[in-house]
Design a protein around this motif. Structure first.
Motif, PDB file in Angstrom:
ATOM      1  N   UNK A 236       0.836  -1.197   0.000  1.00 53.42           N
ATOM      2  CA  UNK A 236       0.000   0.000   0.000  1.00 53.42           C
ATOM      3  C   UNK A 236       0.873   1.249   0.000  1.00 53.42           C
ATOM      4  N   UNK A 237       2.176   1.080   0.300  1.00 49.54           N
ATOM      5  CA  UNK A 237       3.114   2.210   0.268  1.00 49.54           C
ATOM      6  C   UNK A 237       3.151   2.854  -1.110  1.00 49.54           C
ATOM      7  N   UNK A 238       2.982   2.061  -2.165  1.00 53.10           N
ATOM      8  CA  UNK A 238       2.979   2.609  -3.520  1.00 53.10           C
ATOM      9  C   UNK A 238       1.807   3.577  -3.693  1.00 53.10           C
ATOM     10  N   UNK A 239       0.632   3.191  -3.177  1.00 51.87           N
ATOM     11  CA  UNK A 239      -0.538   4.068  -3.266  1.00 51.87           C
ATOM     12  C   UNK A 239      -0.310   5.349  -2.476  1.00 51.87           C
ATOM     13  N   UNK A 240       0.224   5.217  -1.263  1.00 53.35           N
ATOM     14  CA  UNK A 240       0.529   6.403  -0.456  1.00 53.35           C
ATOM     15  C   UNK A 240       1.506   7.318  -1.202  1.00 53.35           C
ATOM     16  N   UNK A 241       2.524   6.718  -1.845  1.00 49.72           N
ATOM     17  CA  UNK A 241       3.530   7.515  -2.562  1.00 49.72           C
ATOM     18  C   UNK A 241       2.914   8.225  -3.757  1.00 49.72           C
ATOM     19  N   UNK A 242       2.000   7.554  -4.455  1.00 46.96           N
ATOM     20  CA  UNK A 242       1.316   8.201  -5.577  1.00 46.96           C
ATOM     21  C   UNK A 242       0.506   9.401  -5.101  1.00 46.96           C
ATOM     22  N   UNK A 243      -0.224   9.232  -3.988  1.00 47.46           N
ATOM     23  CA  UNK A 243      -1.044  10.324  -3.453  1.00 47.46           C
ATOM     24  C   UNK A 243      -0.176  11.487  -2.971  1.00 47.46           C
ATOM     25  N   UNK A 244       0.926  11.170  -2.267  1.00 44.72           N
ATOM     26  CA  UNK A 244       1.827  12.226  -1.794  1.00 44.72           C
ATOM     27  C   UNK A 244       2.521  12.923  -2.960  1.00 44.72           C
ATOM     28  N   UNK A 245       2.906  12.139  -3.989  1.00 50.39           N
ATOM     29  CA  UNK A 245       3.523  12.735  -5.168  1.00 50.39           C
ATOM     30  C   UNK A 245       2.583  13.688  -5.876  1.00 50.39           C
ATOM     31  N   UNK A 246       1.313  13.301  -5.950  1.00 53.10           N
ATOM     32  CA  UNK A 246       0.314  14.171  -6.594  1.00 53.10           C
ATOM     33  C   UNK A 246       0.041  15.407  -5.741  1.00 53.10           C
ATOM     34  N   UNK A 247      -0.103  15.217  -4.408  1.00 52.91           N
ATOM     35  CA  UNK A 247      -0.486  16.311  -3.525  1.00 52.91           C
ATOM     36  C   UNK A 247       0.649  17.307  -3.312  1.00 52.91           C
ATOM     37  N   UNK A 248       1.876  16.805  -3.115  1.00 53.80           N
ATOM     38  CA  UNK A 248       3.000  17.679  -2.760  1.00 53.80           C
ATOM     39  C   UNK A 248       3.795  18.171  -3.964  1.00 53.80           C
ATOM     40  N   UNK A 249       3.870  17.341  -5.019  1.00 47.46           N
ATOM     41  CA  UNK A 249       4.768  17.668  -6.128  1.00 47.46           C
ATOM     42  C   UNK A 249       4.060  17.736  -7.484  1.00 47.46           C
ATOM     43  N   UNK A 250       2.727  17.615  -7.480  1.00 52.57           N
ATOM     44  CA  UNK A 250       1.930  17.647  -8.722  1.00 52.57           C
ATOM     45  C   UNK A 250       2.421  16.621  -9.737  1.00 52.57           C
ATOM     46  N   UNK A 251       2.782  15.420  -9.239  1.00 51.70           N
ATOM     47  CA  UNK A 251       3.272  14.333 -10.089  1.00 51.70           C
ATOM     48  C   UNK A 251       2.125  13.381 -10.412  1.00 51.70           C
ATOM     49  N   UNK A 252       1.905  13.160 -11.677  1.00 47.51           N
ATOM     50  CA  UNK A 252       0.909  12.180 -12.112  1.00 47.51           C
ATOM     51  C   UNK A 252       1.619  11.103 -12.922  1.00 47.51           C
TER      52      UNK A 252
END
Length: 276
Positions: A236-252
């Motif tokens: 589930x760390x991958x999902x958390x990292x995707x959400x944090x990447x999107x929220x903090x760094x605008x990474x999609x």
């Protein structure tokens, strides 16, 4: 286990954030090691056992390999999108299986063979845009190589820990990691030390704190549930990292990362859940 995954995800996010303050990767590693060596030393003393252990050669090897792997991991986090950097780390079961076969004589199960197949296929798809006419459309090759080196180093450290777990207390094994990582990172850092701003200093502190939260959550989960069930939740760390990447760094993540990452995750979960 969910708390552990969140802790490691937040640790990665803090590494990426503090790197934007022009703090060198080696300085981030040193800061994490400084926090970890204090906490780990306290844990060893609490158990009233020798901090040096009995197999110093293997313990130093575990610390050295782990430190070099961590440098690679932190570099990949600072130069790649957070989700992709996390996904590439989940290739370590591929390397671990091969190394365990060679050095520990552990046979590769059919589930692990499927894991290797799916992981390599997923990796190929993830980096495929960079193979085309426009390499700029893909992930940077050097960062991918460093991330894979980090996964390989993690696998070597994991195999050494397997060997040491039969001979040493877990707290001593953990203690040797920051014990080696701290002086090694400071020596390699040399004159590149950057005095952190107050904001960067707080982020460096959080790198160590979130790492400890991740490790404590992982240990408690392993104590209260079977390894296969507990490990499955770590992804589930991958999902958390995707959400944090999107929220903090605008990474999609790109469509290639979604497809390739899904195959890597599928292989990893097959390896975890498969019953002989």
């Amino acid at each position: 286990m969910l708390l552990s995954a969140l802790g490691f995800s937040l640790m990665s996010a803090c590494v990426k954030l503090v790197s934007q303050y022009h703090i060198p990767v080696l300085e981030i590693v040193a800061a994490r090691a400084l926090v970890s060596v204090v906490l780990s030393y306290g844990d060893v003393r609490r158990k009233k056992i020798s901090i040096w252990g009995n197999n110093k050669g293997w313990l130093f090897a575990r610390g050295g390999v782990g430190a070099l792997a961590l440098i690679c991991v932190y570099y990949s986090i600072s130069t790649l999108p957070l989700a992709e950097a996390t996904l590439l780390q989940y290739l370590h079961p591929v390397f671990t299986a091969v190394l365990a076969l060679i050095f520990l004589k552990e046979p590769i199960l059919h589930s692990t063979k499927l894991c290797i197949l799916f992981s390599l296929l997923g990796l190929g798809i993830m980096i495929s845009p960079g193979l085309g006419l426009d390499p700029a459309a893909g992930l940077p090759w050097f960062s991918i190589g460093v991330a894979l080196l980090g996964a390989f180093g993690s696998a070597i450290a994991y195999v050494i820990v397997r060997k040491l777990s039969r001979l040493e207390d877990s707290s001593v094994i953990i203690f040797y990691f920051p014990l080696i990582a701290l002086p090694l990172s400071l020596v390699l850092l040399g004159d590149d030390f950057v005095i952190p701003s107050p904001e960067a200093l707080v982020l460096l502190l959080f790198v160590g704190i979130f790492t400890q939260i991740g490790q404590v959550g992982l240990t408690k989960a392993m104590q209260s549930e079977s390894a296969s069930k507990a490990t499955a939740y770590s992804y589930i760390q991958v999902l958390f990292s995707m959400l944090l990447g999107w929220f903090l760094f605008s990474e999609l993540p790109s469509i290639w990362s979604w497809i390739g990452g899904s195959l890597i995750m599928l292989g990893a979960l097959i390896n975890v859940w498969w019953k002989k």
